[in-house]
Design an enzyme around this catalytic site. Structure first.
Site, PDB file in Angstrom:
ATOM      1  N   CYS A  63       0.818  -1.216   0.000  1.00  0.00           N
ATOM      2  CA  CYS A  63       0.000   0.000   0.000  1.00  0.00           C
ATOM      3  C   CYS A  63       0.853   1.268   0.000  1.00  0.00           C
ATOM      4  O   CYS A  63       1.694   1.448   0.890  1.00  0.00           O
ATOM      5  CB  CYS A  63      -0.908  -0.016   1.226  1.00  0.00           C
ATOM      6  SG  CYS A  63      -1.798   1.518   1.509  1.00  0.00           S
ATOM      7  N   SER A 149      -2.818   8.234   6.891  1.00  0.00           N
ATOM      8  CA  SER A 149      -1.375   8.256   6.672  1.00  0.00           C
ATOM      9  C   SER A 149      -0.809   9.664   6.638  1.00  0.00           C
ATOM     10  O   SER A 149       0.306   9.911   7.121  1.00  0.00           O
ATOM     11  CB  SER A 149      -1.028   7.527   5.374  1.00  0.00           C
ATOM     12  OG  SER A 149      -1.558   8.211   4.239  1.00  0.00           O
ATOM     13  N   TYR A 195      -5.877   5.503  -8.656  1.00  0.00           N
ATOM     14  CA  TYR A 195      -7.001   4.660  -8.228  1.00  0.00           C
ATOM     15  C   TYR A 195      -8.296   5.093  -8.909  1.00  0.00           C
ATOM     16  O   TYR A 195      -9.126   4.255  -9.283  1.00  0.00           O
ATOM     17  CB  TYR A 195      -7.164   4.730  -6.708  1.00  0.00           C
ATOM     18  CG  TYR A 195      -6.102   3.988  -5.950  1.00  0.00           C
ATOM     19  CD1 TYR A 195      -6.258   2.653  -5.600  1.00  0.00           C
ATOM     20  CD2 TYR A 195      -4.922   4.630  -5.576  1.00  0.00           C
ATOM     21  CE1 TYR A 195      -5.278   1.968  -4.905  1.00  0.00           C
ATOM     22  CE2 TYR A 195      -3.929   3.950  -4.881  1.00  0.00           C
ATOM     23  CZ  TYR A 195      -4.120   2.616  -4.552  1.00  0.00           C
ATOM     24  OH  TYR A 195      -3.134   1.940  -3.868  1.00  0.00           O
TER      25      TYR A 195
END
Length: 333
Positions: A63, A149, A195
């Site tokens: 990831c 994150s 994405y």
């Protein structure tokens, strides 16, 4: 991917039928901050002081969002203070699992759970949320501190400095506005843009995402022609946030997500910049292409139904990047 709904697991993929075929990412829900003195951060509540051994980080090596946190853990010398558990690269009907049969997957070193969702349920048994990485866990309060994150790397940038003596600063106050501005565009069109292209379920949604992606890559190529890093002559958070997407680009996103107008190796400035960051001390060992390839090509059977992991390019990341000489020469002129 799957999600928890009132504490019950449902193996649901993202629903694009209500968004014109557009992939819309869910927002992280745990937003507390570790601070040096335990005072509250920009969001959440107080009580999360930086202490050795108190926090545990859950990641996937595949990831890019989790990869950011591993880079900052390395750059800031946090390995002795923050232990890590690594999930299996395959994300199937049970989501992220702690199956340790794949090299580099560790199992759950903290709780011994089978699935990452079980960690989320320890924090909130009735939770409704996507189960994502990274996850920063507090051993003392037995809860998730944060699963965003972008915020975890800002904690790692400074919260533990008084313990490590590592004062490397990738978020200099005088450049904060410019870093935030860059991050906003790069997130929307590159980090999340790949994405949005790959998970689009309509031609319009794909065209929109892929066009914006390559417009930004062209813009970044021009930007790096005149400066060594994204914010001048000093490497910052903005560079590292872009790095984790671009290091995956030619091996995964170019093919798997149909981001195939151009490869990064075809951008002279971006490619040289990417090699320099790869060669930064402590960074290359955070990149695990075996996990990356297995995750994307095997997990997304709605894109790759036969789960064939292709032969991919082998970019020469260790080749001389020439950025030192280029920008030393430019300063002399």
């Amino acid at each position: 991917m799957g999600e928890l709904i009132e504490g019950v697991w449902h193996p649901n993929w993202y629903d694009t039928s209500s968004s014109g075929g557009r992939f819309v990412r869910s927002r992280a829900q745990f937003r507390n901050w570790i601070t040096a003195d335990g005072e509250a951060g920009p969001s959440g509540e107080a009580g999360f002081a930086a202490q050795p051994g108190r926090y545990h980080l859950y990641v996937s090596h595949a990831c890019p969002w989790a990869h950011r946190t591993m880079i900052f853990r390395s750059l800031k010398g946090l390995e002795p203070l923050i232990e890590v558990s690594v999930v299996h690269p395959h994300m199937l009907e049970d989501g992220w699992t702690f199956d340790a049969s794949f090299a580099g997957a560790t199992g759950d070193r903290l709780h011994g759970q089978a699935f990452l969702r079980d960690v989320y349920l320890r924090a909130d048994p009735g939770l409704s949320a996507r189960v994502t990485v990274p996850v920063l866990w507090d051993r003392e309060r037995e809860t998730i501190v944060n699963n965003e994150s972008a915020e975890i790397i800002r904690m790692f940038n400074s919260a533990f400095d008084h313990l490590t003596g590592n004062d490397a600063d990738f978020l200099p106050a005088e450049h904060l506005h410019e870093i935030d501005r860059l991050n906003e565009r790069i997130y929307a069109t590159v980090n999340n843009g790949v994405y949005r292209a790959g998970f689009a379920t309509s031609q319009e949604a794909y065209d929109e995402a892929a066009t914006a992606l390559f417009q930004t890559l062209d813009w970044l190529e021009d930007r790096l022609a005149g400066r060594r890093y994204l914010v001048g002559d000093r490497i910052t958070e903005a560079d590292w946030r872009l790095f984790t997407t671009l290091v995956r680009f030619d091996k995964v996103y170019h093919t798997h997500f149909k981001c195939n107008r151009r490869q990064i190796v075809q951008y002279p400035n971006l490619w040289a910049w990417l090699r320099e960051l790869w060669q930064w001390p402590g960074v290359a060992q955070t990149v695990h292409f075996d996990h990356i390839l297995q995750h994307y090509y095997y997990s997304h059977d709605h894109i790759n139904p036969h789960r064939i992991v292709p032969l991919t390019p082998e970019p020469a990341f260790d080749a001389p990047h020439g950025r030192d000489q280029l920008f030393q020469a430019s300063r002399l002129r």
